[in-house]
Design an enzyme around this catalytic site. Structure first.
Site, PDB file in Angstrom:
ATOM      1  N   ASN A 265      61.142  27.609  22.767  1.00 36.56           N
ATOM      2  CA  ASN A 265      62.450  28.206  23.072  1.00 36.56           C
ATOM      3  C   ASN A 265      63.326  27.234  23.847  1.00 36.56           C
ATOM      4  O   ASN A 265      64.544  27.282  23.750  1.00 36.56           O
ATOM      5  CB  ASN A 265      62.256  29.481  23.897  1.00 36.56           C
TER       6      ASN A 265
ATOM      7  N   ARG B  73      69.092  35.645  23.660  1.00 35.79           N
ATOM      8  CA  ARG B  73      68.635  34.616  22.709  1.00 35.79           C
ATOM      9  C   ARG B  73      69.294  33.260  22.940  1.00 35.79           C
ATOM     10  O   ARG B  73      68.665  32.222  22.735  1.00 35.79           O
ATOM     11  CB  ARG B  73      68.929  35.060  21.268  1.00 35.79           C
TER      12      ARG B  73
ATOM     13  N   ASP C 277      68.127  25.531  26.632  1.00 34.51           N
ATOM     14  CA  ASP C 277      67.789  26.421  25.525  1.00 34.51           C
ATOM     15  C   ASP C 277      68.042  25.772  24.159  1.00 34.51           C
ATOM     16  O   ASP C 277      69.185  25.506  23.789  1.00 34.51           O
ATOM     17  CB  ASP C 277      68.641  27.694  25.658  1.00 34.51           C
TER      18      ASP C 277
ATOM     19  N   ARG D  46      49.970  31.366  19.929  1.00 33.36           N
ATOM     20  CA  ARG D  46      50.668  32.318  20.796  1.00 33.36           C
ATOM     21  C   ARG D  46      52.081  31.766  20.918  1.00 33.36           C
ATOM     22  O   ARG D  46      52.275  30.650  21.408  1.00 33.36           O
ATOM     23  CB  ARG D  46      50.048  32.386  22.188  1.00 33.36           C
TER      24      ARG D  46
ATOM     25  N   ASP E 208      55.422  31.576  22.614  1.00 31.73           N
ATOM     26  CA  ASP E 208      55.989  31.898  23.922  1.00 31.73           C
ATOM     27  C   ASP E 208      57.458  32.329  23.802  1.00 31.73           C
ATOM     28  O   ASP E 208      58.222  31.777  23.003  1.00 31.73           O
ATOM     29  CB  ASP E 208      55.912  30.638  24.803  1.00 31.73           C
TER      30      ASP E 208
ATOM     31  N   HIS F 192      63.440  35.528  23.320  1.00 36.93           N
ATOM     32  CA  HIS F 192      64.583  34.637  23.514  1.00 36.93           C
ATOM     33  C   HIS F 192      64.904  33.789  22.289  1.00 36.93           C
ATOM     34  O   HIS F 192      65.680  32.847  22.369  1.00 36.93           O
ATOM     35  CB  HIS F 192      64.322  33.767  24.756  1.00 36.93           C
TER      36      HIS F 192
ATOM     37  N   GLU G 143      54.953  36.542  22.064  1.00 39.05           N
ATOM     38  CA  GLU G 143      55.207  37.129  23.371  1.00 39.05           C
ATOM     39  C   GLU G 143      56.601  37.740  23.411  1.00 39.05           C
ATOM     40  O   GLU G 143      57.612  37.043  23.363  1.00 39.05           O
ATOM     41  CB  GLU G 143      55.096  36.069  24.475  1.00 39.05           C
TER      42      GLU G 143
ATOM     43  N   ARG H 137      42.777  40.722  23.833  1.00 35.90           N
ATOM     44  CA  ARG H 137      42.715  39.450  24.569  1.00 35.90           C
ATOM     45  C   ARG H 137      42.109  39.659  25.952  1.00 35.90           C
ATOM     46  O   ARG H 137      42.444  40.617  26.657  1.00 35.90           O
ATOM     47  CB  ARG H 137      44.110  38.856  24.732  1.00 35.90           C
TER      48      ARG H 137
HETATM   49  C1  QV4 Z   1      64.813  27.836  39.007  1.00 35.25           C
HETATM   50  C2  QV4 Z   1      65.626  29.038  39.489  1.00 35.25           C
HETATM   51  C3  QV4 Z   1      66.635  29.467  38.423  1.00 35.25           C
HETATM   52  C4  QV4 Z   1      67.543  28.276  38.116  1.00 35.25           C
HETATM   53  C5  QV4 Z   1      66.705  27.045  37.726  1.00 35.25           C
HETATM   54  C6  QV4 Z   1      67.640  25.840  37.616  1.00 35.25           C
HETATM   55  O1  QV4 Z   1      64.737  30.131  39.756  1.00 35.25           O
HETATM   56  O2  QV4 Z   1      67.404  30.563  38.869  1.00 35.25           O
HETATM   57  O3  QV4 Z   1      68.386  28.603  37.046  1.00 35.25           O
HETATM   58  O4  QV4 Z   1      65.675  26.752  38.689  1.00 35.25           O
HETATM   59  O5  QV4 Z   1      66.958  24.718  37.204  1.00 35.25           O
HETATM   60  C7  QV4 Z   1      60.030  27.836  36.726  1.00 35.25           C
HETATM   61  C8  QV4 Z   1      60.319  28.378  38.109  1.00 35.25           C
HETATM   62  C9  QV4 Z   1      61.765  28.874  38.194  1.00 35.25           C
HETATM   63  C10 QV4 Z   1      62.700  27.735  37.844  1.00 35.25           C
HETATM   64  C11 QV4 Z   1      62.361  27.271  36.440  1.00 35.25           C
HETATM   65  C12 QV4 Z   1      63.199  26.097  36.016  1.00 35.25           C
HETATM   66  O6  QV4 Z   1      59.413  29.434  38.431  1.00 35.25           O
HETATM   67  O7  QV4 Z   1      62.030  29.319  39.526  1.00 35.25           O
HETATM   68  O8  QV4 Z   1      64.045  28.219  37.859  1.00 35.25           O
HETATM   69  O9  QV4 Z   1      60.955  26.859  36.386  1.00 35.25           O
HETATM   70  O10 QV4 Z   1      62.991  25.012  36.863  1.00 35.25           O
HETATM   71  C13 QV4 Z   1      56.735  30.297  33.408  1.00 35.25           C
HETATM   72  C14 QV4 Z   1      56.984  30.901  34.784  1.00 35.25           C
HETATM   73  C15 QV4 Z   1      58.398  30.645  35.260  1.00 35.25           C
HETATM   74  C16 QV4 Z   1      58.684  29.152  35.212  1.00 35.25           C
HETATM   75  C17 QV4 Z   1      58.557  28.735  33.751  1.00 35.25           C
HETATM   76  C18 QV4 Z   1      58.857  27.265  33.515  1.00 35.25           C
HETATM   77  O11 QV4 Z   1      56.738  32.285  34.731  1.00 35.25           O
HETATM   78  O12 QV4 Z   1      58.507  31.095  36.591  1.00 35.25           O
HETATM   79  O13 QV4 Z   1      59.984  28.876  35.715  1.00 35.25           O
HETATM   80  O14 QV4 Z   1      57.186  28.944  33.353  1.00 35.25           O
HETATM   81  O15 QV4 Z   1      58.048  26.453  34.294  1.00 35.25           O
HETATM   82  C19 QV4 Z   1      60.570  36.828  30.921  1.00 35.25           C
HETATM   83  C20 QV4 Z   1      60.500  36.258  29.522  1.00 35.25           C
HETATM   84  C21 QV4 Z   1      59.107  35.855  29.129  1.00 35.25           C
HETATM   85  C22 QV4 Z   1      58.433  35.003  30.202  1.00 35.25           C
HETATM   86  C23 QV4 Z   1      58.495  35.749  31.523  1.00 35.25           C
HETATM   87  C24 QV4 Z   1      57.919  34.956  32.673  1.00 35.25           C
HETATM   88  O16 QV4 Z   1      61.032  37.177  28.573  1.00 35.25           O
HETATM   89  O17 QV4 Z   1      59.171  35.150  27.908  1.00 35.25           O
HETATM   90  O18 QV4 Z   1      59.849  36.037  31.852  1.00 35.25           O
HETATM   91  N1  QV4 Z   1      57.074  34.625  29.852  1.00 35.25           N
HETATM   92  C25 QV4 Z   1      56.775  33.335  29.193  1.00 35.25           C
HETATM   93  C26 QV4 Z   1      55.524  32.694  29.733  1.00 35.25           C
HETATM   94  C27 QV4 Z   1      55.760  32.230  31.141  1.00 35.25           C
HETATM   95  C28 QV4 Z   1      56.785  31.125  31.133  1.00 35.25           C
HETATM   96  C29 QV4 Z   1      57.830  31.317  30.134  1.00 35.25           C
HETATM   97  C30 QV4 Z   1      57.866  32.362  29.256  1.00 35.25           C
HETATM   98  C31 QV4 Z   1      58.810  30.216  29.977  1.00 35.25           C
HETATM   99  O19 QV4 Z   1      54.436  33.556  29.606  1.00 35.25           O
HETATM  100  O20 QV4 Z   1      54.563  31.797  31.756  1.00 35.25           O
HETATM  101  O21 QV4 Z   1      57.408  31.055  32.434  1.00 35.25           O
HETATM  102  O22 QV4 Z   1      58.217  29.288  29.065  1.00 35.25           O
HETATM  103  O23 QV4 Z   1      60.077  38.153  30.960  1.00 35.25           O
HETATM  104 CA    CA Z   2      66.764  30.911  23.295  1.00 36.27          CA
END
Ligand code: QV4
Ligand code: CA
Length: 480
Positions: free
Chosen positions: A98, A150, A159, A187, A189, A193, A226, A331
Site C-alpha cells: 500500500n 484508499r 501512499d 497475507r 497488508d 487502503h 487484512e 490463524r
Molecule cells: C507518525 C505519526 C503520524 C505522522 C507520521 C509522519 O504518528 O501521525 O503522520 O509519523 O511521518 C509507524 C508509527 C507511526 C508513524 C508511522 C510513520 O507507529 O506513529 O506515524 O510509523 O512513521 C504498523 C504499526 C504502525 C506503524 C506502521 C509502519 O501498527 O504503528 O506506524 O507499522 O511502521 C489501521 C489499518 C490497518 C493497520 C492498522 C495498524 O487499516 O491496515 O491500522 N494494520 C496493518 C499492519 C500493521 C502496520 C500497517 C498496516 C501498515 O498489520 O502492523 O502498521 O503497514 O487499522
Molecule cells: Ca492507499
C-alpha cells in the site's frame, strides 16, 4: 484464492512473528510438520527501513523488493520454503504494497539491504519508485470516506497509486518472484487502503502455483487480506471476498468478549458463524489475536485475549480450534514477550534477531513465547484434523458459562468458564466407549492419564471441577 493448499489433512496457520527464516525451517521440521499444522505466516520478507531502537513495526515500511531483512536473505528464504515443504508445511508471506517507508530523522533513509531512499521526495531508487508513482499527500482522517481511506496516507506512510501500470508491474513482479520461490500465498497488508479493482488486476496477474513447487498445477495462490471492519466504517470486508479470504476482526473481539464475560457468555457460541456477524466460513480468516491487536495497534482494545491472559487465551484458542467456522486455516499467533508495545523482537546489541531456543519440556526461551507449542493448542490442532468436515451437533447450554457440543460423531468438547463446578449428562454423539480427555491427560499404552469419559447411547456424564482448566475434549482417536 480461498484454499491454503495444505499438504494432506493439516490445520492452522501459525504466525511466526519476527522469526528468522532458518529458525522457521527448523520449526517446520521438528515441530510443525510432526504435529499436523498446515502453514506458517512469515513476517514481511522484503527490505524495510531501519528505525532507531529497531521496533517491530519498521518491517511495515518497505524500501525495496529485495529479499533481505533481519529474518534473513533470499537464499535463506528459499531454503526455508523447501525445508518446510518437505516437512509438509506451506509458507505465506506478509506483503506490504500500500505504501513505502516514511521519512526518518536523518536523510537518506537506510534499509536492511543497504538501500537508500528519500521519502519526502518520494524517491526510492532501489525499486525504483518516484513521485509520479504516489498519490498526492493527504492524511486519512475520515474513515467514512472510502476515497480518502484508499488514496490518502495511513499513518503518514507515502501512499502508492496501484492504479498506475508501473506500480502494478513492480508489485506483480515481486509477488511472482515469491511464487517462483515456492510460497503458497500471501497475507496482504492494509487492503482497506487499496481499491478492490486494483487488487483484482494485480491478483489476476499473479502466476498460478506449479507442480514443480509441490502444488496442483495451475491452482491459485491463497490470499488472506487484512481489512479491519468492525461494522462502523465505509469500507466493508464484503468488498474483498471475491478476491480471497478476509481477516475477521469481529471474531477476535467477540471471542474476547465471550471468554472475558463482557456483555456475553458461552451461550453466544451456539450460533457462532454468520449469525454472529461473521462472513461465510469460506471467506472468513479467523484468529484470537494478531500482532497488532495484541499490543493495542489496529483494533479491539482491551477485549483481545493474548498470551498475557494465558489460561483464557488457551481456552479461547481451544474453542476456535474445536469449532468449524474458519475452515482449515484458523490463524495462531506466536509471539515474543514484550512490555512496551513498540519493542522489537529479541535482539542483540547489533540489532540482530536472536534465535529461539527450545527447553527440554518443549517450551521456547530467549524471549519467545511460542504459543503454538502450548500442549492444549497442539492437541486441539489434532482434534480439528480428526473432526474435519463435520458440523456442530448436540450443542448443550448446561448452565451459565457451561456448554458442550459434538463435531459430528467424531469429537466432543465441554467448556466450563464459570466459577461453579460443571456436572451434567449431555449429548456426546460418539460411538459407545470410554474416551480419554486429551486436555487433562493423554492416552498412554491404552490408559488415560487424565479424566475418562464413558459414552453410552450418545450420552455421557461429565464433570469439570471449577478448579480445573475448564476445557474437556475427546475424539475418535482418544478412545481407550
Ligand atoms: C507518525 C505519526 C503520524 C505522522 C507520521 C509522519 O504518528 O501521525 O503522520 O509519523 O511521518 C509507524 C508509527 C507511526 C508513524 C508511522 C510513520 O507507529 O506513529 O506515524 O510509523 O512513521 C504498523 C504499526 C504502525 C506503524 C506502521 C509502519 O501498527 O504503528 O506506524 O507499522 O511502521 C489501521 C489499518 C490497518 C493497520 C492498522 C495498524 O487499516 O491496515 O491500522 N494494520 C496493518 C499492519 C500493521 C502496520 C500497517 C498496516 C501498515 O498489520 O502492523 O502498521 O503497514 O487499522
Ligand atoms: Ca492507499
Amino acid at each position: 484464492q480461498w484454499d491454503p493448499h495444505f499438504i494432506g489433512n493439516r490445520q492452522g496457520i501459525v504466525h511466526l512473528f519476527e522469526w528468522k527464516w532458518l529458525d522457521i525451517a527448523d520449526e517446520c521440521e521438528t515441530f510443525l510438520g510432526p504435529n499436523n499444522f498446515g502453514g506458517v505466516q512469515t513476517s514481511v520478507a522484503n527490505e524495510n527501513v531501519i528505525i532507531s531502537g529497531r521496533p517491530w513495526y519498521e518491517r511495515y515500511q518497505p524500501m525495496s523488493f529485495k529479499l533481505e531483512t533481519r529474518s534473513g536473505n533470499e537464499k535463506e528464504f528459499r531454503e526455508m520454503v523447501v525445508r518446510c515443504r518437505n516437512a509438509g508445511i506451506r509458507i505465506y508471506v506478509d506483503v506490504v504494497v500500500n505504501h513505502m517507508a516514511a521519512s526518518q530523522p536523518s536523510t537518506p533513509a537506510i534499509g536492511t539491504a543497504g538501500s537508500e531512499a528519500y521519502p519526502s521526495d518520494r524517491w526510492y531508487p532501489a525499486v525504483p519508485f518516484n513521485k509520479s508513482d504516489f498519490n498526492t499527500a493527504c492524511s486519512i482522517e475520515n474513515y467514512n470516506d472510502p476515497k480518502q481511506v484508499r488514496d490518502c496516507e495511513l499513518a503518514g506512510l507515502p501512499d502508492l497509486d496501484q492504479g498506475r501500470k508501473d506500480v502494478r508491474d513492480k508489485i506483480i513482479e515481486y509477488l511472482n518472484h515469491l511464487i517462483d520461490l515456492g510460497v503458497a500465498g500471501y497475507r496482504m497488508d492494509a487492503c482497506k487502503h487499496m481499491w478492490p479493482k486494483d487488487l483484482r488486476v494485480i491478483y489476476s496477474r499473479v502466476k498460478p502455483l506449479s507442480k514443480q513447487n509441490g502444488f496442483v498445477q495451475g491452482s491459485r495462490p491463497f490470499f488472506f487480506q487484512e481489512v479491519i471492519d468492525l461494522g462502523n466504517e465505509a469500507v466493508k470486508r464484503q468488498e474483498y471476498i471475491s478476491l480471497g479470504t478476509v481477516t475477521e476482526f469481529t471474531y477476535s473481539t467477540q471471542i474476547g468478549m465471550v471468554f472475558r464475560k463482557i456483555e456475553r457468555d458461552l451461550s453466544a457460541l451456539k450460533n457462532w458463524g454468520p449469525p454472529s456477524g461473521f462472513l461465510p466460513s469460506r471467506y472468513s480468516f479467523v484468529f484470537v489475536c494478531n500482532h497488532d491487536n495484541q499490543r493495542g495497534h489496529g483494533s479491539g482494545g482491551d477485549m483481545i485475549l493474548t498470551y498475557k491472559d494465558k489460561d483464557l487465551f488457551i481456552k479461547a484458542s481451544a474453542f476456535m480450534l474445536a469449532h468449524p467456522h474458519g475452515g482449515n486455516h484458523p490463524r495462531l499467533m506466536s509471539s515474543f514477550y514484550f512490555d512496551d508495545p513498540s519493542q522489537g523482537p529479541p535482539q542483540n546489541s547489533n540489532g540482530d534477531i536472536i534465535s529461539r531456543e527450545i527447553e527440554s519440556n518443549g517450551t521456547c526461551s530467549n524471549g519467545w513465547v511460542c504459543e503454538h507449542r502450548w500442549p492444549e493448542i497442539v492437541k486441539m490442532v489434532k482434534f480439528r484434523a480428526i473432526t474435519d468436515k463435520t458440523v456442530v451437533i448436540g450443542f448443550t447450554n448446561i448452565a451459565k458459562n457451561q456448554i458442550s457440543f459434538c463435531r459430528g460423531r467424531k469429537g466432543f468438547v465441554a467448556i466450563n468458564n464459570s466459577d461453579q463446578p460443571l456436572s451434567a449428562t449431555v449429548n456426546a454423539c460418539l460411538p459407545n466407549g470410554v474416551y480419554c480427555d486429551v486436555i487433562s491427560g493423554d492416552k498412554v499404552d491404552g490408559k488415560c492419564t487424565g479424566t475418562s469419559v464413558n459414552v453410552r447411547a450418545g450420552k455421557a456424564h461429565i464433570e469439570i471441577p471449577s478448579s480445573s482448566f475448564g476445557f474437556l475434549a475427546i475424539h475418535l482417536e482418544s478412545r481407550l
